[in-house]
Motif scaffolding. Structure first.
Motif, PDB file in Angstrom:
ATOM      1  N   GLY A  79       0.807  -1.220   0.000  1.00 36.83           N
ATOM      2  CA  GLY A  79       0.000   0.000   0.000  1.00 36.83           C
ATOM      3  C   GLY A  79       0.835   1.261   0.000  1.00 36.83           C
ATOM      4  O   GLY A  79       0.581   2.183   0.779  1.00 36.83           O
ATOM      5  N   ILE A  80       1.813   1.317  -0.876  1.00 42.03           N
ATOM      6  CA  ILE A  80       2.669   2.503  -0.992  1.00 42.03           C
ATOM      7  C   ILE A  80       2.688   2.939  -2.450  1.00 42.03           C
ATOM      8  O   ILE A  80       2.772   2.106  -3.356  1.00 42.03           O
ATOM      9  N   VAL A  81       2.582   4.231  -2.689  1.00 38.20           N
ATOM     10  CA  VAL A  81       2.626   4.767  -4.044  1.00 38.20           C
ATOM     11  C   VAL A  81       3.704   5.851  -4.126  1.00 38.20           C
ATOM     12  O   VAL A  81       3.879   6.643  -3.204  1.00 38.20           O
ATOM     13  N   LEU A  82       4.437   5.842  -5.226  1.00 34.42           N
ATOM     14  CA  LEU A  82       5.383   6.899  -5.561  1.00 34.42           C
ATOM     15  C   LEU A  82       4.839   7.610  -6.794  1.00 34.42           C
ATOM     16  O   LEU A  82       4.622   6.979  -7.832  1.00 34.42           O
ATOM     17  N   CYS A  83       4.600   8.908  -6.682  1.00 37.59           N
ATOM     18  CA  CYS A  83       3.977   9.637  -7.783  1.00 37.59           C
ATOM     19  C   CYS A  83       4.524  11.049  -7.870  1.00 37.59           C
ATOM     20  O   CYS A  83       5.140  11.558  -6.933  1.00 37.59           O
ATOM     21  N   ASP A  84       4.296  11.669  -9.017  1.00 40.23           N
ATOM     22  CA  ASP A  84       4.630  13.075  -9.181  1.00 40.23           C
ATOM     23  C   ASP A  84       3.722  13.937  -8.318  1.00 40.23           C
ATOM     24  O   ASP A  84       2.569  13.577  -8.027  1.00 40.23           O
ATOM     25  N   ALA A  85       4.213  15.117  -7.971  1.00 40.29           N
ATOM     26  CA  ALA A  85       3.437  16.030  -7.131  1.00 40.29           C
ATOM     27  C   ALA A  85       2.241  16.624  -7.865  1.00 40.29           C
ATOM     28  O   ALA A  85       1.310  17.118  -7.233  1.00 40.29           O
ATOM     29  N   GLY A  86       2.261  16.586  -9.204  1.00 39.77           N
ATOM     30  CA  GLY A  86       1.141  17.134  -9.960  1.00 39.77           C
ATOM     31  C   GLY A  86      -0.023  16.191 -10.135  1.00 39.77           C
ATOM     32  O   GLY A  86      -1.044  16.564 -10.720  1.00 39.77           O
ATOM     33  N   VAL A  87       0.088  14.965  -9.626  1.00 43.67           N
ATOM     34  CA  VAL A  87      -1.014  14.006  -9.685  1.00 43.67           C
ATOM     35  C   VAL A  87      -2.117  14.465  -8.727  1.00 43.67           C
ATOM     36  O   VAL A  87      -1.850  14.839  -7.584  1.00 43.67           O
ATOM     37  N   SER A  88      -3.364  14.411  -9.183  1.00 45.49           N
ATOM     38  CA  SER A  88      -4.482  14.813  -8.324  1.00 45.49           C
ATOM     39  C   SER A  88      -4.923  13.653  -7.440  1.00 45.49           C
ATOM     40  O   SER A  88      -4.698  12.478  -7.764  1.00 45.49           O
ATOM     41  N   LEU A  89      -5.587  13.975  -6.345  1.00 38.72           N
ATOM     42  CA  LEU A  89      -6.173  12.927  -5.511  1.00 38.72           C
ATOM     43  C   LEU A  89      -7.234  12.160  -6.278  1.00 38.72           C
ATOM     44  O   LEU A  89      -7.424  10.955  -6.065  1.00 38.72           O
ATOM     45  N   HIS A  90      -7.939  12.845  -7.179  1.00 40.25           N
ATOM     46  CA  HIS A  90      -8.920  12.169  -8.020  1.00 40.25           C
ATOM     47  C   HIS A  90      -8.242  11.062  -8.827  1.00 40.25           C
ATOM     48  O   HIS A  90      -8.737   9.929  -8.911  1.00 40.25           O
ATOM     49  N   ARG A  91      -7.104  11.378  -9.456  1.00 42.83           N
ATOM     50  CA  ARG A  91      -6.397  10.383 -10.254  1.00 42.83           C
ATOM     51  C   ARG A  91      -5.904   9.232  -9.388  1.00 42.83           C
ATOM     52  O   ARG A  91      -5.983   8.062  -9.794  1.00 42.83           O
ATOM     53  N   LEU A  92      -5.405   9.531  -8.205  1.00 48.45           N
ATOM     54  CA  LEU A  92      -4.965   8.462  -7.319  1.00 48.45           C
ATOM     55  C   LEU A  92      -6.121   7.528  -6.963  1.00 48.45           C
ATOM     56  O   LEU A  92      -5.947   6.306  -6.918  1.00 48.45           O
ATOM     57  N   MET A  93      -7.297   8.092  -6.719  1.00 48.61           N
ATOM     58  CA  MET A  93      -8.448   7.247  -6.415  1.00 48.61           C
ATOM     59  C   MET A  93      -8.797   6.354  -7.599  1.00 48.61           C
ATOM     60  O   MET A  93      -9.118   5.170  -7.428  1.00 48.61           O
ATOM     61  N   GLU A  94      -8.755   6.908  -8.798  1.00 49.16           N
ATOM     62  CA  GLU A  94      -9.037   6.106  -9.991  1.00 49.16           C
ATOM     63  C   GLU A  94      -8.078   4.931 -10.114  1.00 49.16           C
ATOM     64  O   GLU A  94      -8.480   3.818 -10.477  1.00 49.16           O
ATOM     65  N   VAL A  95      -6.818   5.180  -9.819  1.00 47.53           N
ATOM     66  CA  VAL A  95      -5.791   4.154  -9.997  1.00 47.53           C
ATOM     67  C   VAL A  95      -5.760   3.171  -8.831  1.00 47.53           C
ATOM     68  O   VAL A  95      -5.600   1.952  -9.032  1.00 47.53           O
ATOM     69  N   LEU A  96      -5.930   3.664  -7.611  1.00 44.79           N
ATOM     70  CA  LEU A  96      -5.668   2.857  -6.430  1.00 44.79           C
ATOM     71  C   LEU A  96      -6.870   2.099  -5.896  1.00 44.79           C
ATOM     72  O   LEU A  96      -6.721   1.007  -5.341  1.00 44.79           O
ATOM     73  N   LEU A  97      -8.068   2.669  -6.041  1.00 46.87           N
ATOM     74  CA  LEU A  97      -9.238   1.984  -5.489  1.00 46.87           C
ATOM     75  C   LEU A  97      -9.430   0.582  -6.056  1.00 46.87           C
ATOM     76  O   LEU A  97      -9.721  -0.358  -5.301  1.00 46.87           O
ATOM     77  N   PRO A  98      -9.289   0.375  -7.365  1.00 43.10           N
ATOM     78  CA  PRO A  98      -9.429  -0.997  -7.879  1.00 43.10           C
ATOM     79  C   PRO A  98      -8.437  -1.990  -7.291  1.00 43.10           C
ATOM     80  O   PRO A  98      -8.651  -3.206  -7.354  1.00 43.10           O
ATOM     81  N   LEU A  99      -7.356  -1.474  -6.704  1.00 48.83           N
ATOM     82  CA  LEU A  99      -6.347  -2.329  -6.080  1.00 48.83           C
ATOM     83  C   LEU A  99      -6.591  -2.514  -4.585  1.00 48.83           C
ATOM     84  O   LEU A  99      -5.821  -3.197  -3.902  1.00 48.83           O
ATOM     85  N   GLY A 100      -7.656  -1.876  -4.066  1.00 50.14           N
ATOM     86  CA  GLY A 100      -7.983  -2.023  -2.651  1.00 50.14           C
ATOM     87  C   GLY A 100      -7.310  -1.030  -1.740  1.00 50.14           C
ATOM     88  O   GLY A 100      -7.167  -1.282  -0.541  1.00 50.14           O
ATOM     89  N   TRP A 101      -6.925   0.147  -2.299  1.00 50.41           N
ATOM     90  CA  TRP A 101      -6.262   1.176  -1.485  1.00 50.41           C
ATOM     91  C   TRP A 101      -6.929   2.527  -1.713  1.00 50.41           C
ATOM     92  O   TRP A 101      -7.438   2.821  -2.795  1.00 50.41           O
ATOM     93  N   PHE A 102      -6.903   3.349  -0.670  1.00 46.91           N
ATOM     94  CA  PHE A 102      -7.512   4.679  -0.717  1.00 46.91           C
ATOM     95  C   PHE A 102      -6.500   5.692  -0.186  1.00 46.91           C
ATOM     96  O   PHE A 102      -5.615   5.337   0.604  1.00 46.91           O
ATOM     97  N   VAL A 103      -6.634   6.944  -0.619  1.00 46.35           N
ATOM     98  CA  VAL A 103      -5.737   7.978  -0.109  1.00 46.35           C
ATOM     99  C   VAL A 103      -5.933   8.105   1.398  1.00 46.35           C
ATOM    100  O   VAL A 103      -7.057   8.000   1.895  1.00 46.35           O
ATOM    101  N   PRO A 104      -4.870   8.336   2.155  1.00 38.74           N
ATOM    102  CA  PRO A 104      -4.993   8.310   3.618  1.00 38.74           C
ATOM    103  C   PRO A 104      -5.771   9.482   4.189  1.00 38.74           C
ATOM    104  O   PRO A 104      -6.362   9.379   5.260  1.00 38.74           O
ATOM    105  N   VAL A 105      -5.758  10.613   3.483  1.00 40.37           N
ATOM    106  CA  VAL A 105      -6.454  11.819   3.929  1.00 40.37           C
ATOM    107  C   VAL A 105      -6.982  12.531   2.686  1.00 40.37           C
ATOM    108  O   VAL A 105      -6.257  12.686   1.705  1.00 40.37           O
TER     109      VAL A 105
END
Length: 449
Positions: A79-105
């Motif tokens: 449950g760790i992601v390395l990403c650019d600072a310009g990535v939105s939380l919306h994009r992280l949710m799109e990518v991570l939720l199908p894998l069973g992970w959510f943004v921590p805050v």
């Protein structure tokens, strides 16, 4: 590298200023942009959701970092992601939720970049248990004023100055973030009404420990015995066994709602005491007295306003002030006095939320400290608004509290040191790290950060 002189403003649309907007698309272009900021310096900017002037720079440069938006590595097991600072939380949710992970805050919008989340050290409905965003950042890469790129780890002075530092220590390029495991993309939500502020605060105090997420909407136009009445909403990520058979077929699907955008131009005076009072009355009366276990989409529970693009336009050309403060858990009387004062002034605010903060994180200018936080919106056309907010600032400072710099657009600088005890440390580190003043914003000039 694209660069245009444009008018830049915060989400509140209160004080636009002109700046040269630079859009780096690579790390090399970001380094070149920092070295070519000019005499008025530069400031990084994400999706522009800071309400005030934190991502503006009159006469200087603004670095639009949304072009650096790659998700580099996902550790789906840890449950760790390395990403650019310009990535939105919306994009992280799109990518991570199908894998069973959510943004921590997450705050009240997912249209926030990771860099902005760190620079403002954002908080959400789970601060009482999970802290602010920086608590879950393992490390970051920072482009500093000399054009160098530093790997910054937790527990270092530079990390603590950057988390909550409003982009003034450098440009965040990447971040490594620990995520929250989830079994579904639904929330199990409990909702209840409270007849006044005392009941609302008592229920928050007594029950927050049972919920991961907790927030209360307050009717700031209610008066008399109903002063501070509100609707309390609390919940957690729904476990797989709690959802329907149909939902279990695709339990981690990320679904959002979208409504027509607010018109570009709306008449002034749309949000009056009468119209907002009617809305507040309807919202309170239609809320359930007590309902448990309702299943809601993540977007409905966390980000209802994201479904209305450009919702900030409803305040008209003059825009609005978003005011947020925090005072300690032993300062309930200060909260009561402020709510009564706002109610007596009949401030037409319909986006007013009360939460409880847990333990603070180490960011020197990070906003959350243990206690009560109230955030509210007020149209700028309200007569006497400046004087009222000055009075509230004094009340907050006297109670040992502070206002949120990511939402501020008008705080008097002489109050800042009382609100943020590590201010001198922040200024000293900035002077050492950036002696030529490369990183500067309208906010930093106004408050002498």
């Amino acid at each position: 590298m694209p660069a245009d002189t444009v008018s830049v403003t915060g989400w509140g649309r209160t004080a636009p200023t002109a700046a040269r907007l630079i859009r780096p698309g690579t790390y090399e272009e970001a380094v070149a942009a920092v070295r070519d900021c000019g005499a008025r310096g530069g400031i990084p900017r994400g999706l522009g959701r800071a309400y005030g002037d934190a991502a503006q720079n009159a006469g200087g440069s603004v670095l639009d970092m949304t072009g650096l938006d790659r998700v580099h590595v996902i550790d789906a097991a840890g449950g760790i992601v390395l990403c650019d600072a310009g990535v939105s939380l919306h994009r992280l949710m799109e990518v991570l939720l199908p894998l069973g992970w959510f943004v921590p805050v997450t705050p009240g919008t997912r249209q926030v970049t990771v860099g902005g989340a760190i620079g403002a050290d954002i908080h959400g409905k789970n601060h009482h248990g999970s802290g602010s965003f920086s608590r879950h950042v393992l490390s970051l890469e920072l482009l500093t004023a000399d054009g160098g790129i530093r790997t910054v780890g937790r527990g270092t002075p530079l990390f603590d100055a950057t988390t909550g530092g409003m982009g003034l220590t450098g440009v965040i390029l990447t971040a490594t973030i620990q995520l929250q495991p989830v079994e579904t993309s639904l929330m199990s939500v409990d909702t209840e009404r409270a007849r006044d502020l005392d009941e609302l605060m008592a229920r928050l105090t007594a029950g927050d420990h049972r919920y991961r997420y907790s927030v209360a909407w307050i009717d700031l136009l209610a008066r008399g015995a109903a002063t501070g009445r509100g609707v309390l909403t609390r919940g957690d990520h729904a476990p797989l066994e709690s959802v329907s058979t149909r939902a279990r077929r695709n339990p981690l699907a990320f679904r959002t709602s979208r409504f027509p955008a607010a018109p570009a131009f709306l008449p002034e005076g749309l949000l009056t005491r009468t119209t907002v009072g009617a809305f507040n009355e309807l919202w309170y009366r239609t809320a359930p007295r007590a309902r448990t276990g309702e299943l809601q989409r993540i977007s409905t529970f966390f980000h209802p306003l994201d479904g209305v693009p450009h919702w900030n336009r409803i305040y008209g050309r003059g825009g609005f002030v978003q005011y947020q403060f925090v005072v300690g858990h032993d300062q309930e009387d200060a909260v009561r006095r402020i709510v009564r004062r706002i109610s007596e002034r009949r401030c037409p605010s319909f986006l007013a939320v009360l939460k409880r903060f847990g333990d603070a994180d180490p960011g020197w200018l990070s906003f959350p400290v243990p206690g009560w936080t109230l955030a509210l919106d007020i149209p700028t056309g309200l007569p006497g608004l400046g004087a009222l907010l000055d009075e509230l600032d004094e009340e907050v400072a006297t109670a040992g509290g502070r206002v949120y710099l990511a939402k501020d657009s008008r705080l008097r600088p002489e109050l800042l040191a009382a609100m943020y005890p590590r201010l001198d440390d922040f200024r000293a580190l900035r002077a050492e790290l950036d002696p030529r003043g490369v990183f500067v914003s309208d906010l930093s000039r106004r408050l002498n950060l």
